[in-house]
Structures are given as C-alpha cells and as structure tokens.
Design a protein around this motif. Structure first.
Motif, PDB file in Angstrom:
ATOM      1  N   LYS A   7       0.832  -1.207   0.000  1.00 32.93           N
ATOM      2  CA  LYS A   7       0.000   0.000   0.000  1.00 32.93           C
ATOM      3  C   LYS A   7       0.862   1.250   0.000  1.00 32.93           C
ATOM      4  O   LYS A   7       1.953   1.271   0.558  1.00 32.93           O
ATOM      5  N   ILE A   8       0.309   2.289  -0.615  1.00 33.62           N
ATOM      6  CA  ILE A   8       0.900   3.632  -0.575  1.00 33.62           C
ATOM      7  C   ILE A   8      -0.197   4.570  -0.087  1.00 33.62           C
ATOM      8  O   ILE A   8      -1.313   4.550  -0.612  1.00 33.62           O
ATOM      9  N   PHE A   9       0.133   5.366   0.913  1.00 33.61           N
ATOM     10  CA  PHE A   9      -0.814   6.346   1.441  1.00 33.61           C
ATOM     11  C   PHE A   9      -0.351   7.738   1.039  1.00 33.61           C
ATOM     12  O   PHE A   9       0.771   8.134   1.361  1.00 33.61           O
ATOM     13  N   ALA A  10      -1.199   8.455   0.351  1.00 35.94           N
ATOM     14  CA  ALA A  10      -0.896   9.830  -0.036  1.00 35.94           C
ATOM     15  C   ALA A  10      -1.760  10.776   0.788  1.00 35.94           C
ATOM     16  O   ALA A  10      -2.893  10.446   1.161  1.00 35.94           O
ATOM     17  N   SER A  55      -3.350  20.008  -3.992  1.00 37.85           N
ATOM     18  CA  SER A  55      -2.074  20.669  -3.700  1.00 37.85           C
ATOM     19  C   SER A  55      -1.403  19.973  -2.527  1.00 37.85           C
ATOM     20  O   SER A  55      -2.014  19.137  -1.856  1.00 37.85           O
ATOM     21  N   ASP A  56      -0.162  20.318  -2.286  1.00 36.68           N
ATOM     22  CA  ASP A  56       0.621  19.783  -1.162  1.00 36.68           C
ATOM     23  C   ASP A  56       0.571  18.256  -1.121  1.00 36.68           C
ATOM     24  O   ASP A  56       0.419  17.652  -0.056  1.00 36.68           O
ATOM     25  N   ILE A  57       0.733  17.639  -2.278  1.00 36.90           N
ATOM     26  CA  ILE A  57       0.673  16.176  -2.362  1.00 36.90           C
ATOM     27  C   ILE A  57       1.968  15.600  -1.799  1.00 36.90           C
ATOM     28  O   ILE A  57       3.058  16.003  -2.192  1.00 36.90           O
ATOM     29  N   GLU A  58       1.822  14.668  -0.865  1.00 42.97           N
ATOM     30  CA  GLU A  58       2.999  13.992  -0.337  1.00 42.97           C
ATOM     31  C   GLU A  58       2.635  12.564   0.052  1.00 42.97           C
ATOM     32  O   GLU A  58       1.476  12.247   0.300  1.00 42.97           O
ATOM     33  N   ILE A  59       3.645  11.722   0.065  1.00 41.44           N
ATOM     34  CA  ILE A  59       3.443  10.338   0.469  1.00 41.44           C
ATOM     35  C   ILE A  59       3.597  10.271   1.980  1.00 41.44           C
ATOM     36  O   ILE A  59       4.610  10.686   2.533  1.00 41.44           O
ATOM     37  N   TRP A  60       2.603   9.749   2.635  1.00 44.36           N
ATOM     38  CA  TRP A  60       2.589   9.672   4.086  1.00 44.36           C
ATOM     39  C   TRP A  60       3.190   8.347   4.563  1.00 44.36           C
ATOM     40  O   TRP A  60       3.918   8.291   5.526  1.00 44.36           O
ATOM     41  N   LYS A  61       2.851   7.273   3.853  1.00 46.24           N
ATOM     42  CA  LYS A  61       3.389   5.952   4.182  1.00 46.24           C
ATOM     43  C   LYS A  61       3.524   5.169   2.888  1.00 46.24           C
ATOM     44  O   LYS A  61       2.644   5.214   2.041  1.00 46.24           O
ATOM     45  N   ASN A  62       4.640   4.463   2.751  1.00 47.25           N
ATOM     46  CA  ASN A  62       4.894   3.743   1.510  1.00 47.25           C
ATOM     47  C   ASN A  62       5.455   2.367   1.841  1.00 47.25           C
ATOM     48  O   ASN A  62       6.556   2.248   2.351  1.00 47.25           O
ATOM     49  N   GLU A  63       4.687   1.331   1.549  1.00 42.79           N
ATOM     50  CA  GLU A  63       5.134  -0.044   1.793  1.00 42.79           C
ATOM     51  C   GLU A  63       5.764  -0.662   0.552  1.00 42.79           C
ATOM     52  O   GLU A  63       6.188  -1.811   0.596  1.00 42.79           O
ATOM     53  N   VAL A  64       5.807   0.078  -0.549  1.00 42.12           N
ATOM     54  CA  VAL A  64       6.212  -0.502  -1.821  1.00 42.12           C
ATOM     55  C   VAL A  64       7.619  -0.066  -2.242  1.00 42.12           C
ATOM     56  O   VAL A  64       8.474  -0.889  -2.497  1.00 42.12           O
ATOM     57  N   GLY A  65       7.850   1.216  -2.330  1.00 37.47           N
ATOM     58  CA  GLY A  65       9.155   1.718  -2.764  1.00 37.47           C
ATOM     59  C   GLY A  65       9.050   3.133  -3.277  1.00 37.47           C
ATOM     60  O   GLY A  65       7.979   3.611  -3.634  1.00 37.47           O
ATOM     61  N   ILE A  66      10.190   3.804  -3.331  1.00 38.00           N
ATOM     62  CA  ILE A  66      10.214   5.227  -3.685  1.00 38.00           C
ATOM     63  C   ILE A  66       9.716   5.493  -5.102  1.00 38.00           C
ATOM     64  O   ILE A  66       9.029   6.478  -5.343  1.00 38.00           O
ATOM     65  N   SER A 116       7.445   3.870  -6.817  1.00 34.79           N
ATOM     66  CA  SER A 116       5.978   3.796  -6.831  1.00 34.79           C
ATOM     67  C   SER A 116       5.356   5.011  -6.152  1.00 34.79           C
ATOM     68  O   SER A 116       4.318   5.504  -6.586  1.00 34.79           O
ATOM     69  N   GLY A 117       5.981   5.495  -5.082  1.00 38.00           N
ATOM     70  CA  GLY A 117       5.496   6.701  -4.411  1.00 38.00           C
ATOM     71  C   GLY A 117       5.542   7.907  -5.324  1.00 38.00           C
ATOM     72  O   GLY A 117       4.598   8.696  -5.398  1.00 38.00           O
ATOM     73  N   GLN A 118       6.652   8.046  -6.043  1.00 35.66           N
ATOM     74  CA  GLN A 118       6.781   9.155  -6.994  1.00 35.66           C
ATOM     75  C   GLN A 118       5.756   9.041  -8.115  1.00 35.66           C
ATOM     76  O   GLN A 118       5.207  10.040  -8.572  1.00 35.66           O
ATOM     77  N   GLU A 119       5.474   7.832  -8.528  1.00 34.17           N
ATOM     78  CA  GLU A 119       4.480   7.610  -9.591  1.00 34.17           C
ATOM     79  C   GLU A 119       3.073   7.975  -9.097  1.00 34.17           C
ATOM     80  O   GLU A 119       2.292   8.574  -9.824  1.00 34.17           O
ATOM     81  N   PHE A 120       2.767   7.651  -7.860  1.00 36.65           N
ATOM     82  CA  PHE A 120       1.456   8.000  -7.297  1.00 36.65           C
ATOM     83  C   PHE A 120       1.308   9.522  -7.232  1.00 36.65           C
ATOM     84  O   PHE A 120       0.254  10.062  -7.562  1.00 36.65           O
ATOM     85  N   ILE A 121       2.362  10.218  -6.850  1.00 43.29           N
ATOM     86  CA  ILE A 121       2.334  11.690  -6.834  1.00 43.29           C
ATOM     87  C   ILE A 121       2.091  12.222  -8.243  1.00 43.29           C
ATOM     88  O   ILE A 121       1.271  13.118  -8.453  1.00 43.29           O
ATOM     89  N   ARG A 122       2.784  11.658  -9.238  1.00 38.45           N
ATOM     90  CA  ARG A 122       2.609  12.091 -10.629  1.00 38.45           C
ATOM     91  C   ARG A 122       1.156  11.919 -11.076  1.00 38.45           C
ATOM     92  O   ARG A 122       0.560  12.819 -11.682  1.00 38.45           O
TER      93      ARG A 122
END
Length: 143
Positions: free
Chosen positions: A78-81, A92-103, A105-111
């Motif tokens: 899971k990734i929590f944004a 706005s102010d999009i950030e990853i709060w918790k990431n169980e997958v990897g950096i 994937s977190g960057q991709e979710f932000i995109r």
C-alpha cells in the motif's frame, strides 16, 4: 557607598531589560505559532459536505489504474498519499505519508495525483473549503 549601589543597579538593569524583551518575544512567537488555534484547512470529518472525485471513488481508482505506470517487478503493498483539496477542486501539497512498496511507486502516485482532474470540493455552511485528505492505493505486483 551610595554611588556604588547605584552603579550596581545600572549594570543589572540593561541585562534585566534584555531578558524581558527576549522572553516576551519567545512567548509571543509560541502563542502565534500554535497551529491548533487556526488551521489553513479542515479535516474531512469537520465539513458538512465531503469532497468527491467526479463520478465517485470507483472512477477515481479506475483513473489511477489507467494512469499508474507499474513495472513487471513491482512489489505488492500500500501507498498512502496525503494532499489538500482546494476550494476550486485542485489538489495541492501532495505527499506520500506511508509507503510499503518503494520510492519509485510513491513518486508515480504523486505524478498521477498531479494529473488528476478537479474534485468536487468540500463545503461548509454552503461555502467551499480546503480540506486535507488521505488516500491509500494498493499495488498488486505481477509475479
């Protein structure tokens, strides 16, 4: 002897004056910096009408699934944004709060969230308001 007593008081006075000014500035700063008094946004629980993705959450997850680029070796998890939904529906102010997958994937979710269409904003007393929103997605890696 009286002159010596006065000069001693004069030496203490500037120090005491400086201490009072510094102490007052620190106290004032602590009091005005308290974010609990007035937040620049509300939580979803605090508003009358909650924000909504156009078409509902099912459409949102379909949008994410269509736009999220995942590699063949992506692990599951899971990734929590966390982000703010503005009064005009933009994120706005999009950030990853918790990431169980990897950096990556977190960057991709932000995109994907940055590419997201405008949401229907939250409202309180009939007026649109900014709200902070937390959202998880679950990735199921290809094995």
């Amino acid at each position: 002897m009286l002159a010596k007593l006065n000069t001693g008081k004069l030496k203490v006075f500037p120090f005491l004056f400086f201490f009072l000014i510094v102490n007052n500035c620190i106290y004032s700063q602590k009091k005005t910096d308290n974010l609990d008094e007035k937040l620049p946004y509300k939580t979803v629980r605090e508003v009358e009408v909650k924000p909504e993705f156009p078409g509902g959450m099912e459409k949102f997850y379909k949008f994410v699934g269509t736009n999220f680029k995942i590699s063949d070796k992506e692990p599951s998890g899971k990734i929590f944004a966390q982000f703010i939904i503005e009064t005009d529906g933009t994120l706005s102010d999009i950030e990853i709060w918790k990431n169980e997958v990897g950096i990556i994937s977190g960057q991709e979710f932000i995109r994907v969230l940055q590419k997201c269409p405008k949401w229907i904003p939250a409202s309180d007393n009939g007026k649109p308001v900014r709200v902070i929103y937390m959202l998880p997605i679950t990735l199921q890696g290809i094995k």
